[in-house]
Scaffold this active site. Structure first.
Site, PDB file in Angstrom:
ATOM      1  N   GLN A   1       0.832  -1.202   0.000  1.00  0.00           N
ATOM      2  CA  GLN A   1       0.000   0.000   0.000  1.00  0.00           C
ATOM      3  C   GLN A   1       0.868   1.253   0.000  1.00  0.00           C
ATOM      4  O   GLN A   1       0.609   2.204  -0.741  1.00  0.00           O
ATOM      5  CB  GLN A   1      -0.916  -0.006   1.217  1.00  0.00           C
ATOM      6  CG  GLN A   1      -1.820   1.217   1.330  1.00  0.00           C
ATOM      7  CD  GLN A   1      -2.847   1.296   0.227  1.00  0.00           C
ATOM      8  OE1 GLN A   1      -3.624   0.363   0.042  1.00  0.00           O
ATOM      9  NE2 GLN A   1      -2.880   2.402  -0.499  1.00  0.00           N
TER      10      GLN A   1
ATOM     11  N   ASP B   1      -6.574   6.525   8.062  1.00  0.00           N
ATOM     12  CA  ASP B   1      -6.995   5.127   7.994  1.00  0.00           C
ATOM     13  C   ASP B   1      -8.129   4.946   8.997  1.00  0.00           C
ATOM     14  O   ASP B   1      -8.383   5.828   9.834  1.00  0.00           O
ATOM     15  CB  ASP B   1      -5.804   4.220   8.334  1.00  0.00           C
ATOM     16  CG  ASP B   1      -6.052   2.752   8.014  1.00  0.00           C
ATOM     17  OD1 ASP B   1      -7.111   2.438   7.437  1.00  0.00           O
ATOM     18  OD2 ASP B   1      -5.187   1.924   8.345  1.00  0.00           O
TER      19      ASP B   1
ATOM     20  N   ARG C   1      -2.462   0.476  -6.715  1.00  0.00           N
ATOM     21  CA  ARG C   1      -2.096  -0.804  -6.092  1.00  0.00           C
ATOM     22  C   ARG C   1      -1.823  -1.840  -7.179  1.00  0.00           C
ATOM     23  O   ARG C   1      -0.871  -2.627  -7.085  1.00  0.00           O
ATOM     24  CB  ARG C   1      -3.235  -1.295  -5.185  1.00  0.00           C
ATOM     25  CG  ARG C   1      -3.343  -0.625  -3.832  1.00  0.00           C
ATOM     26  CD  ARG C   1      -2.250  -1.036  -2.879  1.00  0.00           C
ATOM     27  NE  ARG C   1      -2.236  -2.467  -2.622  1.00  0.00           N
ATOM     28  CZ  ARG C   1      -2.992  -3.078  -1.717  1.00  0.00           C
ATOM     29  NH1 ARG C   1      -3.846  -2.387  -0.974  1.00  0.00           N
ATOM     30  NH2 ARG C   1      -2.887  -4.378  -1.521  1.00  0.00           N
TER      31      ARG C   1
END
Length: 316
Positions: free
Chosen positions: A142, A234, A302
Site C-alpha cells: 500500500q 486510515d 495498487r
C-alpha cells in the site's frame, strides 16, 4: 517497450520497504508508471507468462486479492487463491513446511496475515520470493502505491510532506519508512497511547538521517497537517481491534480529517486513504468525495505498483 522494464530485485523477498534502497524503490515506482501506461494503451506486457503466484489469505480483502489476481493475469501469469482454511496451514502444518511445499509449486508467494514474525519465518524457509501483502505491523504494498500516487500528482517526492492522522498502525509504520527512504517529510499525529511502535520509529528515524527527511511524531493533528502536500488517514478500528471500537470512536474523534483540518495543509494538498473508509468517522464525506481526494487513483495504483513488484521479484 518490453525491454524498458528493469528487474533489479529478482529472487528477493518484499517484507518491508526498510529492506530496499531509495534507488530500488524509485525504480519500482517508475516501472509501475510504465506498466500503467502500457495497460492504458492496450499494450500487452506478459512479463510473467507461465508464472504462478500463490496467495495466502488469513485476513479478508477486496483490493489486495483483486489487484494481485488481475495483475498476474495482465502479466500473463496465474494467481492461486489459498485461504488459510483451504490449506493445511489452517490445520496445524508448520510455516516452514508450508513454505517448502509451496516453493516446489509456485514462482512466488503473497501472504496477508497477522503476525509479522510468521511472514518472516515463511520467507526464511521459502525458495521463492515472498511478498508481504499486510501484517499487523506493516503494509508495504500500500505504501508503495501511495508514494507512486504522490509522485504522479506532484511530479517529484523529495522535500514533500505527508501527514498521517490516526492510529499508529501498520499503515503509519510503512508510510514512515517509505517517506524516509524517498526524502519525504512525514508527520504522524495519533492520540496518546496509540502512537506508532517506538522500534519502528527508530528505524524510520535512522533512514531519514541519511536522506534528509524530517520525521515528526505528535499528538496534535494540526501540527502534523501544517503545510502538508498530502493528508492521509486510515480507519480508527483496524481488523482485530473490534472489541475496542466504542472506546476508539471517542478517543479518535479529534483526529477526524475534515475541511477545517485540511485547511492547515498546503492549498494544493491531496487527500489519501488506504480504504475501506468509514465516512463520518476518520474522514468526512466532504473530504473523501471532494476534489482534493485521490483515493481511487491510489486504489488503481495498487494494481500497477504490485505488477512492477512481481515483475522485479519473479520475472526472468
Amino acid at each position: 517497450m518490453m525491454e524498458t522494464i528493469a528487474n533489479p530485485l529478482k529472487g528477493r523477498h518484499f517484507l518491508t520497504l526498510a529492506d530496499f534502497s531509495s534507488e530500488e524503490i524509485v525504480q519500482l515506482i517508475e516501472n509501475a508508471i510504465d506498466l500503467k501506461k502500457m495497460q492504458k494503451q492496450g499494450i500487452a506486457h506478459p512479463y510473467l507468462k507461465g508464472k504462478t503466484l500463490g496467495m495466502i489469505f488469513e485476513k479478508s480483502s477486496t483490493r489486495t486479492r483483486v489487484s494481485f489476481e488481475v495483475g498476474m493475469n495482465q502479466l500473463g501469469g496465474h494467481a492461486l487463491f489459498l485461504s488459510r482454511n483451504d490449506i493445511q496451514l489452517g490445520r496445524g502444518e508448520t510455516i516452514p513446511d508450508t513454505a517448502k511445499v509451496l516453493s516446489r509449486y509456485v514462482d512466488g508467494i503473497m501472504i496477508r496475515s497477522h503476525e509479522h514474525a510468521g511472514v518472516e519465518e515463511l520467507a526464511a524457509h521459502s525458495a521463492v520470493p515472498v511478498i508481504n501483502a499486510l501484517t499487523d505491523d506493516f503494509h508495504p504494498c500500500q505504501a508503495l502505491a501511495d508514494l507512486m500516487t504522490l509522485y504522479e500528482v506532484k511530479g517529484d517526492l523529495k522535500g514533500r510532506k505527508l501527514a498521517y492522522i490516526g492510529d499508529g498502525n501498520n499503515m503509519a509504520h510503512s508510510l514512515m519508512i517509505a517517506c524516509a527512504k524517498l526524502g519525504v517529510d512525514c508527520a504522524i499525529a495519533s492520540p496518546q497511547g496509540y502512537e506508532p511502535k517506538q522500534e519502528i520509529i527508530n528505524v524510520a528515524t535512522n533512514i531519514a538521517q541519511d536522506t534528509g527527511a524530517v520525521l515528526i511524531i505528535t499528538n496534535d493533528p494540526k501540527t502534523a497537517v501544517e503545510k502538508a502536500d498530502a493528508v492521509y488517514t486510515d480507519v480508527w478500528t483496524s481488523m482485530g481491534w473490534e472489541e475496542e471500537e466504542e472506546v476508539r470512536l471517542k478517543t479518535f474523534q479529534p483526529y477526524q480529517v475534515n475541511t477545517e483540518l485540511m485547511g492547515y495543509a498546503d492549498k494544493e494538498a491531496i487527500f489519501l486513504h488506504c480504504l475501506p473508509a468509514k465516512r463520518g468517522q476518520e474522514v468526512t464525506a466532504e473530504v473523501i468525495d471532494g476534489p482534493q481526494s485521490f483515493v481511487f487513483d491510489e486504489v488503481e495504483n495498487r494494481l500497477h505498483a504490485q505488477k512492477a513488484l512481481m515483475v522485479a521479484l519473479m520475472g526472468d
